[in-house]
Design a protein around this motif. Structure first.
Motif, PDB file in Angstrom:
ATOM      1  N   VAL A 131     -10.945  -1.766  -4.315  1.00 48.17           N
ATOM      2  CA  VAL A 131     -11.410  -2.688  -3.276  1.00 48.17           C
ATOM      3  C   VAL A 131     -10.769  -2.357  -1.931  1.00 48.17           C
ATOM      4  O   VAL A 131     -11.446  -2.269  -0.896  1.00 48.17           O
ATOM      5  N   GLY A 132      -9.451  -2.156  -1.914  1.00 49.25           N
ATOM      6  CA  GLY A 132      -8.750  -1.897  -0.663  1.00 49.25           C
ATOM      7  C   GLY A 132      -9.137  -0.581  -0.016  1.00 49.25           C
ATOM      8  O   GLY A 132      -9.304  -0.510   1.207  1.00 49.25           O
ATOM      9  N   SER A 133      -9.287   0.473  -0.819  1.00 48.16           N
ATOM     10  CA  SER A 133      -9.625   1.777  -0.243  1.00 48.16           C
ATOM     11  C   SER A 133     -11.050   1.800   0.290  1.00 48.16           C
ATOM     12  O   SER A 133     -11.299   2.359   1.367  1.00 48.16           O
ATOM     13  N   HIS A 222      -6.870  12.559  -0.126  1.00 44.25           N
ATOM     14  CA  HIS A 222      -6.136  12.644   1.134  1.00 44.25           C
ATOM     15  C   HIS A 222      -5.509  11.313   1.568  1.00 44.25           C
ATOM     16  O   HIS A 222      -4.431  11.308   2.167  1.00 44.25           O
ATOM     17  N   LEU A 223      -6.166  10.193   1.284  1.00 44.01           N
ATOM     18  CA  LEU A 223      -5.660   8.907   1.750  1.00 44.01           C
ATOM     19  C   LEU A 223      -4.740   8.232   0.739  1.00 44.01           C
ATOM     20  O   LEU A 223      -3.615   7.839   1.076  1.00 44.01           O
ATOM     21  N   LEU A 224      -5.200   8.075  -0.497  1.00 40.69           N
ATOM     22  CA  LEU A 224      -4.410   7.344  -1.490  1.00 40.69           C
ATOM     23  C   LEU A 224      -3.037   7.953  -1.782  1.00 40.69           C
ATOM     24  O   LEU A 224      -2.076   7.197  -1.978  1.00 40.69           O
ATOM     25  N   PRO A 225      -2.886   9.298  -1.812  1.00 46.63           N
ATOM     26  CA  PRO A 225      -1.532   9.830  -2.019  1.00 46.63           C
ATOM     27  C   PRO A 225      -0.529   9.355  -0.965  1.00 46.63           C
ATOM     28  O   PRO A 225       0.662   9.254  -1.251  1.00 46.63           O
ATOM     29  N   ASN A 226      -1.007   9.062   0.226  1.00 46.75           N
ATOM     30  CA  ASN A 226      -0.111   8.574   1.280  1.00 46.75           C
ATOM     31  C   ASN A 226       0.186   7.081   1.156  1.00 46.75           C
ATOM     32  O   ASN A 226       1.009   6.553   1.901  1.00 46.75           O
ATOM     33  N   SER A 230       3.719   2.431  -1.489  1.00 45.56           N
ATOM     34  CA  SER A 230       3.501   0.981  -1.469  1.00 45.56           C
ATOM     35  C   SER A 230       2.933   0.484  -2.787  1.00 45.56           C
ATOM     36  O   SER A 230       3.279  -0.606  -3.257  1.00 45.56           O
ATOM     37  N   ILE A 231       2.061   1.264  -3.402  1.00 50.93           N
ATOM     38  CA  ILE A 231       1.462   0.880  -4.677  1.00 50.93           C
ATOM     39  C   ILE A 231       2.522   0.812  -5.769  1.00 50.93           C
ATOM     40  O   ILE A 231       2.538  -0.115  -6.592  1.00 50.93           O
TER      41      ILE A 231
END
Length: 314
Positions: A131-133, A222-226, A230-231
């Protein structure tokens, strides 16, 4: 130049090269090791998890075994079970109202409580990431719709809705994990969305756009690894919250049902004033384990947050 100076320069060069190739995760783990409280919490959680896994080998009794009163009359057919026997040489934490060993049920109860927390947090993280991504990457009307749904779910009182849903579906391990997972993802969704809104404007995303990379690859490669730092912190602290919620539901009779033990439903047997005053071994051990587990997860979460924060001094 002397030989000793050359060796010193070579050693310094090797040290610099080693420091340069360190990954962010290596640096974070080195920081975490310096946090004594976090490492102590990690050790406590490791012992609890290992005990839960090896429960069959640790305890001398079966989980639901009813133990008879005297060794001399143990073979008699008409012998009755012990009624809440106090701690002694045979039962280090006593027995419950059915003569079942408290220590044995604590170990097996830890297996259920930790499993419920792990599965529930896994569901929360998966739903929250999706949902967030999606909301953060696409923005606009997609973001507005998903975030309004998130806000609606956040407005409901969590425990009240959880009790209502479990009462409708029926108390069970599966339903408890499902309810906690489906109602607890809103926090991680907002965290992921906020960070992706910022990251998608960075130069590396402009390069990905120029290369024509498809959206799913941009998000997950590219986005989620960064956002993983926080996760991980959220998941660690979410475990504590999930275990507390399971304990509360089980204590109210809406969680995992007996004879399957959890720390929550073990405390349920001590709801009477008499048991609270005279049978301390029924409620203090599961209450203490719940407390120490939740505290350990919270302290470890704080340590991970500090270790994974790039603004912290190395």
């Amino acid at each position: 130049m002397s030989e000793s100076v050359k060796k010193k320069q070579e050693a310094n060069a090797k040290l610099d090269a080693k420091q340069k190739i360190e990954s962010p995760w290596t640096i974070a783990f080195r920081r975490l090791k310096k946090n004594k409280l976090a490492m102590m919490s990690l050790a406590i959680l490791g012992v609890l998890v290992l005990s839960a896994i090896l429960a069959d080998f640790i305890t001398p009794y079966d989980r639901d075994q009813i133990n008879l009163a005297d060794k001399e009359v143990r073979g008699k057919i008409m012998e009755l079970p012990v009624k809440k026997e106090a701690p002694n040489s045979n039962f280090i934490l006593g027995t419950d109202e059915l003569g079942r060993d408290i220590f044995t049920r604590l170990v097996y109860g830890g297996r259920i409580s930790l499993t419920v927390g792990l599965v529930a947090v896994f569901l929360q993280v998966i739903i929250g990431i999706i949902v967030g991504s999606v909301a953060g990457f696409y923005g606009g009307i997609v973001d507005a719709i998903l975030m309004r749904i998130t806000d609606i779910i956040m407005c409901f009182p969590f425990l009240l809705i959880a009790i209502t849903v479990v009462a409708i579906l029926g108390p069970s391990i599966f339903n408890v994990m499902l309810v906690i997972g489906l109602l607890g993802w809103t926090g991680i969704a907002r965290i992921v969305r906020g960070q992706i809104l910022s990251l998608r404007e960075q130069e590396f995303m402009e390069a990905a756009e120029a290369l024509g990379i498809r959206d799913s690859r941009k998000i997950f490669k590219h986005l989620l690894p960064n956002v993983m730092a926080s996760i991980i912190v959220f998941a660690t602290m979410g475990m504590a919250s999930a275990i507390l919620t399971e304990s509360a539901l089980s204590y109210l009779g809406m969680g995992v049902t007996p004879p399957t033990p959890t720390w929550g439903n073990m405390m349920q047997s001590a709801r009477s004033i008499y048991s609270l005053q005279h049978h301390w071994w029924l409620w203090i051990p599961p209450g203490f384990l719940t407390f120490i587990t939740v505290m350990s997860f919270n302290i470890l979460g704080d340590g991970l947050r500090d270790a994974l924060d790039p603004k912290m001094k190395r």
